[in-house]
Write a protein that holds these residues in place. Structure first.
Motif, PDB file in Angstrom:
ATOM      1  N   ILE A  16       4.257 -14.562   6.799  1.00 48.63           N
ATOM      2  CA  ILE A  16       4.961 -13.281   6.717  1.00 48.63           C
ATOM      3  C   ILE A  16       4.553 -12.543   5.444  1.00 48.63           C
ATOM      4  O   ILE A  16       4.308 -11.337   5.461  1.00 48.63           O
ATOM      5  CB  ILE A  16       6.488 -13.491   6.784  1.00 48.63           C
ATOM      6  N   GLY A  17       4.461 -13.271   4.348  1.00 47.98           N
ATOM      7  CA  GLY A  17       4.026 -12.676   3.088  1.00 47.98           C
ATOM      8  C   GLY A  17       2.631 -12.089   3.185  1.00 47.98           C
ATOM      9  O   GLY A  17       2.357 -10.996   2.671  1.00 47.98           O
ATOM     10  N   LEU A  18       1.735 -12.793   3.863  1.00 47.81           N
ATOM     11  CA  LEU A  18       0.381 -12.279   4.038  1.00 47.81           C
ATOM     12  C   LEU A  18       0.375 -11.024   4.904  1.00 47.81           C
ATOM     13  O   LEU A  18      -0.380 -10.079   4.641  1.00 47.81           O
ATOM     14  CB  LEU A  18      -0.515 -13.350   4.664  1.00 47.81           C
ATOM     15  N   LEU A  19       1.225 -10.987   5.932  1.00 48.86           N
ATOM     16  CA  LEU A  19       1.335  -9.784   6.765  1.00 48.86           C
ATOM     17  C   LEU A  19       1.847  -8.600   5.954  1.00 48.86           C
ATOM     18  O   LEU A  19       1.377  -7.466   6.120  1.00 48.86           O
ATOM     19  CB  LEU A  19       2.252 -10.039   7.955  1.00 48.86           C
ATOM     20  N   MET A  20       2.817  -8.861   5.091  1.00 41.41           N
ATOM     21  CA  MET A  20       3.330  -7.798   4.235  1.00 41.41           C
ATOM     22  C   MET A  20       2.228  -7.252   3.330  1.00 41.41           C
ATOM     23  O   MET A  20       2.062  -6.044   3.190  1.00 41.41           O
ATOM     24  CB  MET A  20       4.481  -8.303   3.368  1.00 41.41           C
ATOM     25  N   LYS A  21       1.474  -8.155   2.732  1.00 45.19           N
ATOM     26  CA  LYS A  21       0.400  -7.730   1.837  1.00 45.19           C
ATOM     27  C   LYS A  21      -0.645  -6.927   2.598  1.00 45.19           C
ATOM     28  O   LYS A  21      -1.110  -5.879   2.134  1.00 45.19           O
ATOM     29  CB  LYS A  21      -0.245  -8.945   1.178  1.00 45.19           C
ATOM     30  N   GLU A  22      -1.008  -7.401   3.771  1.00 47.78           N
ATOM     31  CA  GLU A  22      -1.996  -6.699   4.587  1.00 47.78           C
ATOM     32  C   GLU A  22      -1.523  -5.290   4.945  1.00 47.78           C
ATOM     33  O   GLU A  22      -2.278  -4.316   4.839  1.00 47.78           O
ATOM     34  CB  GLU A  22      -2.268  -7.498   5.860  1.00 47.78           C
ATOM     35  N   ALA A  23      -0.265  -5.162   5.337  1.00 47.00           N
ATOM     36  CA  ALA A  23       0.292  -3.852   5.689  1.00 47.00           C
ATOM     37  C   ALA A  23       0.320  -2.937   4.471  1.00 47.00           C
ATOM     38  O   ALA A  23      -0.014  -1.751   4.558  1.00 47.00           O
ATOM     39  CB  ALA A  23       1.693  -4.016   6.270  1.00 47.00           C
ATOM     40  N   ARG A  24       0.697  -3.482   3.330  1.00 49.80           N
ATOM     41  CA  ARG A  24       0.749  -2.691   2.098  1.00 49.80           C
ATOM     42  C   ARG A  24      -0.634  -2.183   1.718  1.00 49.80           C
ATOM     43  O   ARG A  24      -0.821  -1.007   1.398  1.00 49.80           O
ATOM     44  CB  ARG A  24       1.325  -3.547   0.959  1.00 49.80           C
ATOM     45  N   LEU A  25      -1.630  -3.050   1.821  1.00 50.14           N
ATOM     46  CA  LEU A  25      -2.991  -2.660   1.463  1.00 50.14           C
ATOM     47  C   LEU A  25      -3.551  -1.628   2.445  1.00 50.14           C
ATOM     48  O   LEU A  25      -4.269  -0.706   2.035  1.00 50.14           O
ATOM     49  CB  LEU A  25      -3.898  -3.893   1.403  1.00 50.14           C
ATOM     50  N   ARG A  26      -3.234  -1.768   3.729  1.00 46.45           N
ATOM     51  CA  ARG A  26      -3.682  -0.778   4.709  1.00 46.45           C
ATOM     52  C   ARG A  26      -3.145   0.609   4.386  1.00 46.45           C
ATOM     53  O   ARG A  26      -3.790   1.610   4.653  1.00 46.45           O
ATOM     54  CB  ARG A  26      -3.215  -1.172   6.119  1.00 46.45           C
ATOM     55  N   MET A  27      -1.949   0.652   3.819  1.00 51.25           N
ATOM     56  CA  MET A  27      -1.347   1.935   3.452  1.00 51.25           C
ATOM     57  C   MET A  27      -1.841   2.439   2.103  1.00 51.25           C
ATOM     58  O   MET A  27      -1.501   3.545   1.691  1.00 51.25           O
ATOM     59  CB  MET A  27       0.177   1.805   3.409  1.00 51.25           C
ATOM     60  N   GLY A  28      -2.622   1.631   1.411  1.00 49.48           N
ATOM     61  CA  GLY A  28      -3.137   2.033   0.109  1.00 49.48           C
ATOM     62  C   GLY A  28      -2.088   1.985  -0.983  1.00 49.48           C
ATOM     63  O   GLY A  28      -2.187   2.698  -1.981  1.00 49.48           O
ATOM     64  N   LEU A  29      -1.079   1.139  -0.795  1.00 50.26           N
ATOM     65  CA  LEU A  29      -0.009   1.016  -1.786  1.00 50.26           C
ATOM     66  C   LEU A  29      -0.276  -0.141  -2.736  1.00 50.26           C
ATOM     67  O   LEU A  29      -0.763  -1.193  -2.325  1.00 50.26           O
ATOM     68  CB  LEU A  29       1.334   0.758  -1.100  1.00 50.26           C
ATOM     69  N   ARG A  30       0.061   0.066  -3.987  1.00 52.11           N
ATOM     70  CA  ARG A  30       0.084  -1.035  -4.945  1.00 52.11           C
ATOM     71  C   ARG A  30       1.423  -1.751  -4.790  1.00 52.11           C
ATOM     72  O   ARG A  30       2.362  -1.205  -4.215  1.00 52.11           O
ATOM     73  CB  ARG A  30      -0.044  -0.508  -6.370  1.00 52.11           C
ATOM     74  N   GLN A  31       1.510  -2.947  -5.310  1.00 53.01           N
ATOM     75  CA  GLN A  31       2.783  -3.664  -5.273  1.00 53.01           C
ATOM     76  C   GLN A  31       3.869  -2.844  -5.952  1.00 53.01           C
ATOM     77  O   GLN A  31       4.998  -2.779  -5.468  1.00 53.01           O
ATOM     78  CB  GLN A  31       2.658  -5.035  -5.937  1.00 53.01           C
ATOM     79  N   ARG A  64      11.141  -1.659   5.915  1.00 51.58           N
ATOM     80  CA  ARG A  64      11.366  -0.274   6.336  1.00 51.58           C
ATOM     81  C   ARG A  64      10.217   0.633   5.954  1.00 51.58           C
ATOM     82  O   ARG A  64      10.069   1.718   6.508  1.00 51.58           O
ATOM     83  CB  ARG A  64      12.660   0.251   5.718  1.00 51.58           C
ATOM     84  N   TYR A  65       9.390   0.231   5.023  1.00 55.46           N
ATOM     85  CA  TYR A  65       8.331   1.090   4.505  1.00 55.46           C
ATOM     86  C   TYR A  65       6.925   0.663   4.923  1.00 55.46           C
ATOM     87  O   TYR A  65       5.951   1.282   4.524  1.00 55.46           O
ATOM     88  CB  TYR A  65       8.409   1.141   2.979  1.00 55.46           C
ATOM     89  N   LEU A  66       6.809  -0.384   5.738  1.00 57.75           N
ATOM     90  CA  LEU A  66       5.500  -0.876   6.143  1.00 57.75           C
ATOM     91  C   LEU A  66       5.321  -0.733   7.652  1.00 57.75           C
ATOM     92  O   LEU A  66       6.262  -0.952   8.411  1.00 57.75           O
ATOM     93  CB  LEU A  66       5.333  -2.347   5.733  1.00 57.75           C
ATOM     94  N   PRO A  67       4.094  -0.416   8.097  1.00 58.75           N
ATOM     95  CA  PRO A  67       3.825  -0.247   9.527  1.00 58.75           C
ATOM     96  C   PRO A  67       3.555  -1.596  10.199  1.00 58.75           C
ATOM     97  O   PRO A  67       2.420  -2.050  10.280  1.00 58.75           O
ATOM     98  CB  PRO A  67       2.569   0.628   9.528  1.00 58.75           C
TER      99      PRO A  67
END
Length: 77
Positions: A16-31, A64-67
């Motif tokens: 789940i953590g890896l999915l979150m990171k992947e979604a965040r990076l796809r959106m171009g967001l930093r942590q 709520r903020y990740l696709p």
């Protein structure tokens, strides 16, 4: 918290953590960006992406903020 937490497998939490990171990076967001959007600390984001179980409630805030799209890969486990 241990009795409440619905997922007992650390490998699932890690995925789940890896999915979150992947979604965040796809959106171009930093942590730090996601932490600000979700209203949680940068440290919590790091723990979530690392699969730590004690930050499960923070995952709800971030989700709520990740696709997410479809999470069907978890339906077989």
């Amino acid at each position: 918290m241990k009795d409440f937490f619905p997922v007992q497998s650390t490998s699932v939490l890690y995925r789940i953590g890896l999915l979150m990171k992947e979604a965040r990076l796809r959106m171009g967001l930093r942590q730090a960006d996601l932490a600000k959007l979700a209203g949680i600390s940068l440290r919590a984001i790091r723990h979530l992406e690392g699969g730590r179980p004690k930050v499960f409630r923070c995952a709800i805030s971030c989700s709520r903020y990740l696709p997410w799209g479809s999470l069907t890969e978890f339906s077989n486990h």
